[in-house]
Design a protein around this motif. Structure first.
Motif, PDB file in Angstrom:
ATOM      1  N   ASP A   1      65.761  27.799   2.716  1.00  0.00           N
ATOM      2  CA  ASP A   1      65.958  27.545   1.286  1.00  0.00           C
ATOM      3  C   ASP A   1      67.386  27.125   0.966  1.00  0.00           C
ATOM      4  N   GLN A   2      68.346  27.709   1.669  1.00  0.00           N
ATOM      5  CA  GLN A   2      69.748  27.517   1.326  1.00  0.00           C
ATOM      6  C   GLN A   2      70.568  27.392   2.601  1.00  0.00           C
ATOM      7  N   VAL A   3      71.805  26.923   2.436  1.00  0.00           N
ATOM      8  CA  VAL A   3      72.701  26.804   3.580  1.00  0.00           C
ATOM      9  C   VAL A   3      73.884  27.750   3.383  1.00  0.00           C
ATOM     10  N   ILE A   4      74.416  28.281   4.492  1.00  0.00           N
ATOM     11  CA  ILE A   4      75.661  29.052   4.401  1.00  0.00           C
ATOM     12  C   ILE A   4      76.712  28.331   5.243  1.00  0.00           C
ATOM     13  N   PHE A   5      77.928  28.291   4.719  1.00  0.00           N
ATOM     14  CA  PHE A   5      79.004  27.564   5.388  1.00  0.00           C
ATOM     15  C   PHE A   5      79.955  28.523   6.096  1.00  0.00           C
ATOM     16  N   LEU A   6      80.427  28.082   7.264  1.00  0.00           N
ATOM     17  CA  LEU A   6      81.438  28.838   8.006  1.00  0.00           C
ATOM     18  C   LEU A   6      82.805  28.234   7.713  1.00  0.00           C
ATOM     19  N   ASP A   7      83.852  28.975   8.046  1.00  0.00           N
ATOM     20  CA  ASP A   7      85.209  28.476   7.788  1.00  0.00           C
ATOM     21  C   ASP A   7      85.467  27.204   8.607  1.00  0.00           C
ATOM     22  N   ALA A   8      86.257  26.306   8.039  1.00  0.00           N
ATOM     23  CA  ALA A   8      86.454  24.989   8.653  1.00  0.00           C
ATOM     24  C   ALA A   8      87.350  25.046   9.889  1.00  0.00           C
ATOM     25  N   ALA A   9      88.269  26.017   9.947  1.00  0.00           N
ATOM     26  CA  ALA A   9      89.244  26.039  11.036  1.00  0.00           C
ATOM     27  C   ALA A   9      88.630  26.526  12.346  1.00  0.00           C
ATOM     28  N   GLU A  10      87.894  27.660  12.300  1.00  0.00           N
ATOM     29  CA  GLU A  10      87.392  28.259  13.537  1.00  0.00           C
ATOM     30  C   GLU A  10      85.873  28.251  13.661  1.00  0.00           C
ATOM     31  N   ARG A  11      85.187  27.955  12.573  1.00  0.00           N
ATOM     32  CA  ARG A  11      83.709  28.025  12.541  1.00  0.00           C
ATOM     33  C   ARG A  11      83.229  29.395  13.015  1.00  0.00           C
ATOM     34  N   LYS A  12      83.928  30.402  12.541  1.00  0.00           N
ATOM     35  CA  LYS A  12      83.671  31.746  13.041  1.00  0.00           C
ATOM     36  C   LYS A  12      83.369  32.707  11.900  1.00  0.00           C
ATOM     37  N   TYR A  13      83.968  32.448  10.736  1.00  0.00           N
ATOM     38  CA  TYR A  13      83.825  33.366   9.604  1.00  0.00           C
ATOM     39  C   TYR A  13      82.917  32.789   8.527  1.00  0.00           C
ATOM     40  N   VAL A  14      82.204  33.677   7.845  1.00  0.00           N
ATOM     41  CA  VAL A  14      81.306  33.276   6.765  1.00  0.00           C
ATOM     42  C   VAL A  14      82.128  33.001   5.508  1.00  0.00           C
ATOM     43  N   ASP A  15      81.964  31.827   4.912  1.00  0.00           N
ATOM     44  CA  ASP A  15      82.625  31.535   3.636  1.00  0.00           C
ATOM     45  C   ASP A  15      81.684  31.867   2.472  1.00  0.00           C
ATOM     46  N   GLU A  16      80.735  31.004   2.205  1.00  0.00           N
ATOM     47  CA  GLU A  16      79.788  31.231   1.110  1.00  0.00           C
ATOM     48  C   GLU A  16      78.637  30.241   1.219  1.00  0.00           C
TER      49      GLU A  16
ATOM     50  N   GLN B   1      79.630  52.833  -8.760  1.00  0.00           N
ATOM     51  CA  GLN B   1      78.529  53.637  -8.218  1.00  0.00           C
ATOM     52  C   GLN B   1      78.997  54.482  -7.034  1.00  0.00           C
ATOM     53  N   GLY B   2      80.288  54.417  -6.754  1.00  0.00           N
ATOM     54  CA  GLY B   2      80.842  55.223  -5.674  1.00  0.00           C
ATOM     55  C   GLY B   2      80.776  54.552  -4.309  1.00  0.00           C
ATOM     56  N   ARG B   3      80.449  53.274  -4.302  1.00  0.00           N
ATOM     57  CA  ARG B   3      80.366  52.582  -3.013  1.00  0.00           C
ATOM     58  C   ARG B   3      81.739  52.084  -2.583  1.00  0.00           C
ATOM     59  N   HIS B   4      81.964  52.101  -1.279  1.00  0.00           N
ATOM     60  CA  HIS B   4      83.177  51.530  -0.725  1.00  0.00           C
ATOM     61  C   HIS B   4      82.933  50.030  -0.569  1.00  0.00           C
ATOM     62  N   VAL B   5      83.809  49.193  -1.163  1.00  0.00           N
ATOM     63  CA  VAL B   5      83.625  47.736  -1.077  1.00  0.00           C
ATOM     64  C   VAL B   5      84.877  47.104  -0.473  1.00  0.00           C
ATOM     65  N   GLU B   6      84.687  46.393   0.621  1.00  0.00           N
ATOM     66  CA  GLU B   6      85.832  45.720   1.266  1.00  0.00           C
ATOM     67  C   GLU B   6      85.764  44.218   1.044  1.00  0.00           C
ATOM     68  N   GLU B   7      86.948  43.608   0.861  1.00  0.00           N
ATOM     69  CA  GLU B   7      87.083  42.152   0.851  1.00  0.00           C
ATOM     70  C   GLU B   7      87.903  41.804   2.081  1.00  0.00           C
ATOM     71  N   ARG B   8      87.299  41.084   3.000  1.00  0.00           N
ATOM     72  CA  ARG B   8      87.981  40.780   4.270  1.00  0.00           C
ATOM     73  C   ARG B   8      87.222  39.678   4.988  1.00  0.00           C
ATOM     74  N   PRO B   9      87.802  39.107   6.051  1.00  0.00           N
ATOM     75  CA  PRO B   9      87.041  38.107   6.803  1.00  0.00           C
ATOM     76  C   PRO B   9      85.779  38.738   7.403  1.00  0.00           C
ATOM     77  N   VAL B  10      84.678  38.022   7.367  1.00  0.00           N
ATOM     78  CA  VAL B  10      83.410  38.506   7.927  1.00  0.00           C
ATOM     79  C   VAL B  10      82.938  37.456   8.935  1.00  0.00           C
ATOM     80  N   SER B  11      82.888  37.835  10.188  1.00  0.00           N
ATOM     81  CA  SER B  11      82.477  36.829  11.186  1.00  0.00           C
ATOM     82  C   SER B  11      80.957  36.750  11.245  1.00  0.00           C
TER      83      SER B  11
END
Ligand SMILES: *Cc1c(COP(=O)(O)O)cnc(C)c1O
Length: 364
Positions: free
Chosen positions: A225-240, A280-290
């Motif tokens: 249904d949809q596409v997900i893009f990886l980072d352009a430099a390493e093609r290793k991390y999930v962008d959006e 809601q008490g959840r721990h939320v991280e913003e970081r690179p996600v491979s």
């Protein structure tokens, strides 16, 4: 004349509005982006003169010289937000100030004259006000608002334009998931990227979408249904995804999402989800996600849910992920409870069914 910000709007109601009967027929099943209201807002800009000639008038084609700069060099930005019929009978907008701020930031990146934020919010309020009858009353139906701005100068030289047209149009939309939440399948694009470091990934510009369409076609060719893009430099991390941000939920209830790295669009839904999840008490991280962390986590059971988020669909569960290296599922491939609950809360705030402690909604 009516005050809608720093300058006054001249209001010229359409002399040929759609009849009430025809409008009701259109609102019964509007789909997405194919039905439009009677009016539009336009505001012009010229260097040395500033923003002028703010109008609310009948929606109509915009005549364009073939040498208009946007047709050649794509100096264009847009926004997307919704107006809702709320539980108490009022009409609400969700965080329009955040859209106004992002619009000005997108303008800055594209070397365009930024529209004052109060003028942006004022223009949206003017259009919703005059086209109020077009807001669907169906459950989760809404009026999708599309502000946009483009280089209207007639000039083929390569430099930032000296004239811009800002416009707002509105389109009634039905519930995104008419038959209940349905998980989508996602294709990992190994061939194309949508944004590179130093590029325009964080600006909401049409060019980013043009760059994503071929990858979206490949997703469809691969049954997704949809596409997900990886980072352009390493093609290793999930962008959006091309138009939605992405979140991951662990078995312990904690969450993580790719950090805003300059190539990711700073979604207002993304920001709202982080705030709600933390409350809601959840721990939320913003970081690179491979991509490896995602695949391995989904297979081991550590990552139990993944969802995409954006204004159009709010939260969309991701059930299946496919790429050249094979396929994996999130949980049983269905809709996870965290995704469903966060969506319910956010939609509830938008429609005025649950308290809004952050004053995210503003009413007309
Ligand atoms: C608009 C958009 C989003 C989602 O932003 P919201 O403010 O949540 O609607 C995500 N990614 C891209 C590329 C977008 O253009």
């Amino acid at each position: 004349m009516s005050g809608g910000g720093t300058i006054d709007f001249e209001i010229r109601p359409s002399s040929q509005p759609v009849s009430a009967t025809e409008r009701e027929a259109l609102l019964a099943n509007p789909g997405f982006g194919r039905v439009f209201t009677d009016h539009m807002v336009t505001i012009r800009y010229a260097e040395g003169k500033g923003w002028y000639d703010a109008r609310v008038e009948a929606r109509a084609p915009i005549p364009m010289d073939p040498a208009t700069a946007v047709l050649h060099y794509a100096q264009e930005i847009f926004e997307g937000l919704k107006a809702y019929h709320r539980a108490d009978g009022s009409v609400g907008l969700f965080r329009p100030d955040a859209n106004a701020r992002r619009f000005a930031q997108s303008a800055q990146r594209m070397a365009m004259a930024p529209l004052p934020e109060d003028l942006f919010v004022g223009s949206v309020r003017e259009l919703v006000n005059i086209d109020r009858a077009w807001i669907p009353t169906s459950t989760e139906g809404s009026l999708y608002l599309r502000p946009f701005q483009y280089a209207s100068e007639v000039f083929l030289g390569v430099r930032p334009a000296r004239e811009y047209l800002y416009c707002v149009i509105a389109s009634p939309v039905g519930p995104y998931f008419a038959g209940g939440l349905k998980p989508v399948s996602i294709w990992i694009s190994d061939e194309y990227t949508r944004a590179a470091p130093g590029g325009t990934g964080a600006a909401k510009c049409g060019g980013n979408y043009a760059a994503s369409l071929l990858a979206q076609s490949q997703a469809a060719d691969n049954g997704c249904d949809q596409v997900i893009f990886l980072d352009a430099a390493e093609r290793k991390y999930v962008d959006e995804l091309g138009g939605m941000n992405v979140f991951f939920v662990r078995a312990d209830g904690s969450m993580f999402t790719p950090e805003l790295n300059g190539s990711i669009l700073p979604g207002i839904t993304r920001d709202s989800v982080m705030t709600l999840a933390r409350e809601q008490g959840r721990h939320v991280e913003e970081r690179p996600v491979s991509i490896d962390e995602w695949r391995d986590g989904a297979r081991s059971g550590e990552i139990v849910e993944t969802f995409a988020c954006g204004t159009a669909a709010v939260l969309t569960p991701i059930g299946t992920v496919r790429g050249v290296e094979g396929e994996f599922k999130l949980g049983d491939g269905g809709t996870g409870p965290v995704t469903a609950a966060l969506r319910e809360t956010l939609v509830g705030i938008q429609f005025g069914r649950v308290p809004d402690p952050h004053n995210w909604t503003t009413t007309l």
